[in-house]
Design an enzyme around this catalytic site. Structure first.
Site, short mmCIF file in Angstrom:
data_model
loop_
_atom_site.label_atom_id
_atom_site.label_comp_id
_atom_site.label_asym_id
_atom_site.label_seq_id
_atom_site.Cartn_x
_atom_site.Cartn_y
_atom_site.Cartn_z
N SER A 134 0.87 -1.18 0.00
CA SER A 134 0.00 0.00 0.00
C SER A 134 0.90 1.22 0.00
O SER A 134 2.08 1.14 0.39
CB SER A 134 -0.86 0.00 1.27
OG SER A 134 -1.53 1.23 1.43
N TYR A 147 -2.18 0.08 10.84
CA TYR A 147 -2.19 -0.36 9.44
C TYR A 147 -0.89 0.02 8.74
O TYR A 147 -0.29 -0.82 8.05
CB TYR A 147 -3.40 0.25 8.70
CG TYR A 147 -3.53 -0.18 7.26
CD1 TYR A 147 -3.80 -1.52 6.94
CD2 TYR A 147 -3.37 0.72 6.21
CE1 TYR A 147 -3.91 -1.92 5.61
CE2 TYR A 147 -3.49 0.32 4.89
CZ TYR A 147 -3.76 -1.00 4.59
OH TYR A 147 -3.87 -1.40 3.28
P1 NAP Z 1 -11.24 -6.34 0.47
O1 NAP Z 1 -12.23 -6.18 -0.63
O2 NAP Z 1 -11.73 -6.15 1.87
O3 NAP Z 1 -10.51 -7.74 0.31
C1 NAP Z 1 -9.69 -8.28 1.34
C2 NAP Z 1 -9.54 -9.77 1.11
O4 NAP Z 1 -8.71 -10.30 2.16
C3 NAP Z 1 -10.86 -10.52 1.15
O5 NAP Z 1 -10.89 -11.45 0.10
C4 NAP Z 1 -10.82 -11.23 2.50
O6 NAP Z 1 -11.50 -12.49 2.40
C5 NAP Z 1 -9.33 -11.48 2.65
N1 NAP Z 1 -8.95 -11.73 4.04
C6 NAP Z 1 -9.10 -10.92 5.11
N2 NAP Z 1 -8.68 -11.53 6.22
C7 NAP Z 1 -8.25 -12.77 5.85
C8 NAP Z 1 -7.72 -13.87 6.54
N3 NAP Z 1 -7.54 -13.87 7.87
N4 NAP Z 1 -7.37 -14.99 5.84
C9 NAP Z 1 -7.54 -15.04 4.49
N5 NAP Z 1 -8.05 -14.01 3.78
C10 NAP Z 1 -8.42 -12.90 4.46
O7 NAP Z 1 -10.07 -5.27 0.30
P2 NAP Z 1 -9.06 -4.97 -0.92
O8 NAP Z 1 -9.01 -3.49 -1.04
O9 NAP Z 1 -9.34 -5.78 -2.11
O10 NAP Z 1 -7.69 -5.42 -0.23
C11 NAP Z 1 -6.74 -6.24 -0.87
C12 NAP Z 1 -5.35 -5.78 -0.47
O11 NAP Z 1 -5.13 -4.46 -0.96
C13 NAP Z 1 -5.09 -5.71 1.03
O12 NAP Z 1 -3.79 -6.19 1.31
C14 NAP Z 1 -5.15 -4.22 1.32
O13 NAP Z 1 -4.40 -3.87 2.46
C15 NAP Z 1 -4.56 -3.67 0.04
N6 NAP Z 1 -4.85 -2.26 -0.23
C16 NAP Z 1 -6.13 -1.82 -0.34
C17 NAP Z 1 -6.37 -0.47 -0.61
C18 NAP Z 1 -7.76 0.10 -0.72
O14 NAP Z 1 -7.91 1.33 -0.70
N7 NAP Z 1 -8.79 -0.70 -0.88
C19 NAP Z 1 -5.28 0.41 -0.76
C20 NAP Z 1 -4.00 -0.08 -0.65
C21 NAP Z 1 -3.78 -1.42 -0.39
P3 NAP Z 1 -12.33 -13.21 3.57
O15 NAP Z 1 -12.93 -12.15 4.42
O16 NAP Z 1 -13.34 -14.02 2.78
O17 NAP Z 1 -11.34 -14.08 4.27
#
Ligand code: NAP
Length: 248
Positions: A134, A147
């Site tokens: 991120s 975070y």
């Molecule tokens: P999201 O839609 O909330 O997806 C997060 C995913 O992580 C879900 O599939 C969730 O699946 C899984 N997850 C959470 N806890 C878990 C666990 N204990 N074991 C296995 N899987 C788990 O959010 P996203 O934005 O796509 O996030 C993906 C990545 O991008 C993350 O690393 C996040 O930090 C990063 N990111 C996001 C943003 C943003 O603005 N959205 C910005 C920068 C970086 P389940 O709940 O089904 O397990």
């Protein structure tokens, strides 16, 4: 079997957002995709669309990671995408529970999955580990202590791995997005839709597909090309806190 072997890509956190979009794109590129997350029903829906394998995975649980890894045969590409934020709380008030959940999920989870699969990734002869970090991996913002600490750690692990694996056939990439509209903010604010929507108010945020595009681009470069990192933000975002919002 005749013809070219389908490469296998493991995507963690594939049940929503960036992980789901990446799985679809990698499958379209011809990868056999192995999808891990806790909401297996969602993964199974995805497998209906793009093929592959849906497996329960809780990255905070070493036994779950071992079971997951045991069910995977060869691995060429690992996309360590699982991640989450819990709240937006000043360091002075950050609960041990929230801090631990973020650390266990974002850092230890990534470490567990990487350790479980790295041998096979290397043995593939053209391996690739993509860590979804991120901009919080090199910036900080008030309320983001837990975070940003975890994403700084992801960045440190990524850069360390690249040095440790120098000379081996494993590419290492960090993808560092800014604001992406996914379930991320709903999770961060415990399901509070109003607070989650505010994060993206007055801007056009990145979509999960925008980030998947970056991941798939890095993965589909020739094997001698290592894309070290991609930082990608919405046009309206300059830093974690500098965001140009239009009045509604
Ligand atoms: P999201 O839609 O909330 O997806 C997060 C995913 O992580 C879900 O599939 C969730 O699946 C899984 N997850 C959470 N806890 C878990 C666990 N204990 N074991 C296995 N899987 C788990 O959010 P996203 O934005 O796509 O996030 C993906 C990545 O991008 C993350 O690393 C996040 O930090 C990063 N990111 C996001 C943003 C943003 O603005 N959205 C910005 C920068 C970086 P389940 O709940 O089904 O397990």
């Amino acid at each position: 079997m005749t013809g070219k072997r389908h490469k296998t890509a493991v995507v963690t956190g594939a049940s929503s957002g960036i992980g789901a979009a990446t799985a679809i794109r990698l499958a379209a590129e011809g990868f056999h995709v192995v999808l891990g997350a806790r909401r297996v029903d969602r993964l199974e829906d995805l497998v209906q669309r793009c093929g592959g394998q849906a497996l329960f995975l809780d990255v905070t649980d070493g036994e779950s990671v071992a079971r997951f890894a045991g069910a995977v045969e060869g691995v060429d590409v690992l996309v360590n995408n699982t991640g989450m934020a819990a709240g937006l709380t000043p360091v002075s008030e950050l609960s041990e529970d929230a801090a631990t959940t973020m650390w266990e999920t974002n850092v230890m989870g990534l470490l567990r999955v990487t350790q479980a699969l790295l041998g096979r990734i290397e043995a593939s002869g053209e391996g690739h580990v993509v860590n979804v970090g991120s901009t919080a991996g090199f910036e900080t913002y008030p309320g983001g202590g837990g975070y940003t600490a975890s994403k700084h750690a992801v960045r440190a692990i990524t850069q360390t791995l690249r040095k440790e694996l120098l000379g081996k056939p494993v590419r290492i990439t960090e993808i560092a997005p800014g604001l992406v509209e996914t379930e991320f903010s709903m999770v961060r604010f415990g399901g509070d839709r109003r607070r989650a929507d505010k994060v993206y108010e007055g801007i056009t945020p990145l979509t999960a597909e925008d980030v998947a595009d970056c991941i798939v681009w890095a993965v589909t470069r020739p094997p001698h090309v290592n894309v070290d990192e991609i930082v990608v933000r919405p046009l309206a975002q300059a830093t974690a806190t500098m965001v140009a919002r239009e009045e509604s």
